[in-house]
Scaffold this active site. Structure first.
Site, PDB file in Angstrom:
ATOM      1  NE  ARG A  69      -5.013  -1.655   2.325  1.00 33.74           N
ATOM      2  CZ  ARG A  69      -5.324  -1.530   1.053  1.00 33.74           C
ATOM      3  NH1 ARG A  69      -5.483  -0.315   0.529  1.00 33.74           N
ATOM      4  NH2 ARG A  69      -5.504  -2.591   0.286  1.00 33.74           N
ATOM      5  CE1 TYR A  75      -0.565 -12.838  -0.964  1.00 32.40           C
ATOM      6  CE2 TYR A  75       1.622 -12.057  -1.574  1.00 32.40           C
ATOM      7  CZ  TYR A  75       0.806 -13.030  -1.034  1.00 32.40           C
ATOM      8  OH  TYR A  75       1.365 -14.195  -0.551  1.00 32.40           O
ATOM      9  CB  ALA A 141       1.703  -0.897  -1.719  1.00 30.45           C
ATOM     10  N   GLY A 154       0.131   1.857   7.065  1.00 29.89           N
ATOM     11  CA  GLY A 154       1.479   2.315   6.747  1.00 29.89           C
ATOM     12  C   GLY A 154       1.944   1.927   5.364  1.00 29.89           C
ATOM     13  CG  LEU A 155       6.080   1.760   4.400  1.00 31.10           C
ATOM     14  CD1 LEU A 155       7.084   0.822   3.725  1.00 31.10           C
ATOM     15  CD2 LEU A 155       6.700   3.136   4.523  1.00 31.10           C
ATOM     16  CB  SER A 156       3.670  -3.503   2.225  1.00 31.52           C
ATOM     17  OG  SER A 156       3.032  -3.138   1.010  1.00 31.52           O
ATOM     18  CB  CYS A 172      -2.579  -0.023  -6.298  1.00 30.47           C
ATOM     19  SG  CYS A 172      -1.335  -0.597  -5.115  1.00 30.47           S
TER      20      CYS A 172
END
Length: 217
Positions: A69, A75, A141, A154-156, A172
């Site tokens: 990615r 995390y 994130a 994708g996203l968390s 990040c």
């Protein structure tokens, strides 16, 4: 639009899900429906393609996985919803910058409906919440990969989790970056509720984007 939404097994291993995403993306054709995979991972640090090992300060007993990615280090763990978006951007007529904005705006909208004011931060992808002293803490994130016009990863979004593992990294790639979750913002909700809300909002926004293109807006 056709969209398959699936919940993965609780505690899913990051490496296994990553391999499954790559396999799905490699095998999909022009008519393959897009999919959203929702999960809570077992504890893991992931390093993106730009990730520098020096940003992993003290991993302790948490595994570190090098991923394909974009981005630096983050995390994943229990109490955090991860939304994997397997979207054909070429078919949707969507540029990468618009896709990144869609992911961020999806998280902001879901948080906003829950009563949490969140925002984007120029030059630092993700979603942030203002803390006392006007500092920004990251609550969501992003990390994506595009292959032959198709996106995965994708996203968390941090729902109600132990934030301590973030102290073992520069999240990040930013030294001293604060992180927060919905629980710390005073909201009590389940990972499942938030995951479903994110999936619903993603489908709505992607459909609206495609609709605007077809109508020539």
């Amino acid at each position: 639009m056709s969209m398959n939404v699936a919940w993965l097994s609780p505690g899913a291993a990051y490496a296994d899900v990553w391999e499954a995403m790559k396999a799905f993306t490699a095998s999909r054709g022009p008519a393959t429906p897009d999919e959203i995979w929702l999960c809570e991972h077992a504890p893991v640090y992931t390093l993106g393609q730009a990730g520098l090992p020096q940003h992993v300060l003290n991993p302790a007993d948490i595994a570190v996985v090098r991923s394909d990615r974009g981005g630096q280090v983050t995390y994943h763990g229990p109490g955090q919803i991860v939304v994997y978006c397997l979207f054909d951007l070429r078919r949707a007529g969507m540029y990468v910058r618009d896709y990144v904005a869609l992911l961020e705006e999806t998280a902001i909208a879901v948080l906003g409906r829950a009563g949490i004011v969140a925002q984007r931060k120029p030059g630092a992808p993700g979603v942030y919440v203002e803390q006392p002293g006007q500092t920004l803490a990251k609550i969501a994130a992003l990390g994506i990969k595009i292959r032959k016009g198709c996106a995965y990863h994708g996203l968390s979004l941090n729902v109600a989790m132990d934030l301590t593992p973030f102290h073992g990294i520069n999240p990040c790639g930013y030294e001293g970056l604060q992180t927060t979750d919905m629980a710390s913002c005073g909201l009590s909700c389940s990972v499942h509720e938030v995951g479903q809300a994110l999936a619903d909002e993603l489908v709505r926004r992607l459909s609206a984007y495609q609709g605007s293109l077809s109508s020539g807006e």
